[in-house]
Design a protein around this motif. Structure first.
Motif, PDB file in Angstrom:
ATOM      1  N   VAL A  48       0.885   2.209   6.986  1.00 11.83           N
ATOM      2  CA  VAL A  48       1.820   2.076   5.863  1.00 11.83           C
ATOM      3  C   VAL A  48       2.397   0.667   5.913  1.00 11.83           C
ATOM      4  N   THR A  49       2.282  -0.035   4.810  1.00 16.41           N
ATOM      5  CA  THR A  49       2.756  -1.414   4.741  1.00 16.41           C
ATOM      6  C   THR A  49       3.967  -1.514   3.824  1.00 16.41           C
ATOM      7  N   ARG A  76       5.389  -2.234  -3.111  1.00 12.48           N
ATOM      8  CA  ARG A  76       6.347  -2.536  -2.045  1.00 12.48           C
ATOM      9  C   ARG A  76       6.124  -1.655  -0.824  1.00 12.48           C
ATOM     10  N   VAL A  77       5.734  -0.404  -1.037  1.00 10.79           N
ATOM     11  CA  VAL A  77       5.334   0.472   0.063  1.00 10.79           C
ATOM     12  C   VAL A  77       3.975   1.054  -0.298  1.00 10.79           C
ATOM     13  N   SER A  78       2.980   0.860   0.556  1.00  9.96           N
ATOM     14  CA  SER A  78       1.639   1.360   0.266  1.00  9.96           C
ATOM     15  C   SER A  78       1.016   1.945   1.521  1.00  9.96           C
ATOM     16  N   GLY A 111       3.502  15.990   6.763  1.00 10.85           N
ATOM     17  CA  GLY A 111       3.368  16.352   5.354  1.00 10.85           C
ATOM     18  C   GLY A 111       2.411  15.492   4.565  1.00 10.85           C
ATOM     19  N   GLY A 112       1.672  14.625   5.233  1.00 12.81           N
ATOM     20  CA  GLY A 112       0.710  13.781   4.537  1.00 12.81           C
ATOM     21  C   GLY A 112      -0.613  14.491   4.316  1.00 12.81           C
ATOM     22  N   SER A 113      -1.518  13.829   3.627  1.00 14.29           N
ATOM     23  CA  SER A 113      -2.850  14.373   3.380  1.00 14.29           C
ATOM     24  C   SER A 113      -3.882  13.332   3.794  1.00 14.29           C
ATOM     25  N   LEU A 114      -5.115  13.744   3.971  1.00 14.05           N
ATOM     26  CA  LEU A 114      -6.138  12.849   4.468  1.00 14.05           C
ATOM     27  C   LEU A 114      -6.519  11.763   3.469  1.00 14.05           C
ATOM     28  N   ALA A 116      -4.345   9.993   1.779  1.00 10.05           N
ATOM     29  CA  ALA A 116      -3.324   8.951   1.972  1.00 10.05           C
ATOM     30  C   ALA A 116      -2.935   8.238   0.692  1.00 10.05           C
ATOM     31  N   LYS A 117      -2.892   8.955  -0.433  1.00 11.26           N
ATOM     32  CA  LYS A 117      -2.483   8.298  -1.672  1.00 11.26           C
ATOM     33  C   LYS A 117      -1.031   7.829  -1.594  1.00 11.26           C
ATOM     34  N   THR A 118      -0.213   8.609  -0.937  1.00 16.41           N
ATOM     35  CA  THR A 118       1.172   8.201  -0.695  1.00 16.41           C
ATOM     36  C   THR A 118       1.546   8.619   0.726  1.00 16.41           C
ATOM     37  N   PRO A 119       2.449   7.887   1.375  1.00 16.10           N
ATOM     38  CA  PRO A 119       2.883   8.302   2.715  1.00 16.10           C
ATOM     39  C   PRO A 119       3.674   9.599   2.651  1.00 16.10           C
ATOM     40  N   PRO A 120       3.715  10.362   3.745  1.00 17.35           N
ATOM     41  CA  PRO A 120       4.600  11.524   3.801  1.00 17.35           C
ATOM     42  C   PRO A 120       6.032  11.102   3.484  1.00 17.35           C
ATOM     43  N   PRO A 121       6.827  11.993   2.907  1.00 20.65           N
ATOM     44  CA  PRO A 121       8.187  11.620   2.481  1.00 20.65           C
ATOM     45  C   PRO A 121       9.026  10.950   3.557  1.00 20.65           C
TER      46      PRO A 121
END
Length: 277
Positions: A48-49, A76-78, A111-114, A116-121
């Motif tokens: 996560v950047t 800004r967060v990816s 809570g993430g998924s493989l 990785a479209k978005t980071p876990p909350p």
């Protein structure tokens, strides 16, 4: 004033969640366009950047400047999923950014998924709200993640353990062993199924990443050793076999990569990673 680059290792409470973070600040630094490139190896980890200041363009593989500038800037967060190829990025001006690497089983537990479209909350909130200052960034991210990770470990104890080591190879070998000893099935198919479910990786790919990291350790600890000696120590069949593995992970031959790490600014991340050893 040189660029600021910092390797951040997790506290014990998060050692089985986050592998490490890297922080980079080139604001106020005069750099040639080519020196604003950043090279990173293949990895089985989620990353996560957070871009605090400036723009960052990223592409798969080792590509030229034209290909990078054609890429849209990162949000800004990816998030970036595990990838079996190197990546590179480029900033057109001063940049302040940080990247956190999370173990796949921890990513799923949070809570993430493989995909990785978005980071876990919890990770998204930690990265969004973290201070842009180097001393505060990592302590704030860890302080935010710690209670979420503690809860995740309580909620899903069979799937979460971790070796508590900063070594990627230790984690890869630990989770492969756990997959072999968990559940009722002991066949290779059952082990592979568990590994894919927990990490999105095969046993073969995890072994590959562990072996490449071992090479980095040997090279760091034995800088005068020849490539043939390192290949033998790392249990490759020969130097050519090692060369293919290194090129797959980094985009460069071992000799060329060693030269670039020693002399070129864009390979700052490889130099930071060597600090773990």
């Amino acid at each position: 004033m040189p660029p600021q680059s910092k390797l951040c290792l997790p506290p014990p409470a998060l050692a089985s969640c986050a592998a490490a973070a890297v922080y980079r600040d080139t604001t106020g630094v005069t750099l040639a366009a080519q020196d604003r490139l950043n090279y990173f190896p293949a990895t089985p980890l989620f990353t996560v950047t957070r871009v605090f200041e400036g723009q960052l363009h990223m592409a798969k593989g080792v590509v030229d400047m034209q290909a990078l500038t054609a890429q849209p800037p990162l949000a800004r967060v990816s998030a970036n999923p595990p990838h079996a190829y190197p990546i590179c990025s480029w900033s057109p001006s001063g940049l302040r950014a940080a990247t956190v690497a999370i173990y796949p089983d921890a990513w799923l537990a949070l809570g993430g998924s493989l995909d990785a479209k978005t980071p876990p909350p919890a990770i998204m909130e930690a990265m969004t709200n973290a201070s842009p200052a180097a001393p505060a960034f990592w302590s704030e991210v860890c302080a935010h993640l710690a209670p979420h990770w503690h809860q995740a470990r309580q909620d899903r104890p069979p799937l979460i353990g971790g070796s508590g080591s900063h070594r990627l190879a230790d984690w890869a070998r630990h989770i492969t062993t756990r997959a072999a000893l968990s559940g009722t099935g002991r066949s290779m198919r059952s082990i592979e199924r568990r590994l894919r479910h927990w990490t999105g990786q095969t046993a073969q790919s995890l072994a590959f990443f562990a072996k490449v990291e071992d090479l980095h350790v040997y090279r760091t600890q034995n800088p005068q050793a020849s490539l043939a000696e390192i290949a033998a120590i790392a249990d490759f069949s020969d130097q050519s076999h090692m060369g293919r593995a290194v090129k797959r992970a980094t985009g460069f031959s071992p000799a060329r990569l060693n030269q670039l790490i020693d002399t070129q600014e864009p390979f700052w991340c490889y130099r930071l990673l060597a600090e773990r050893f």
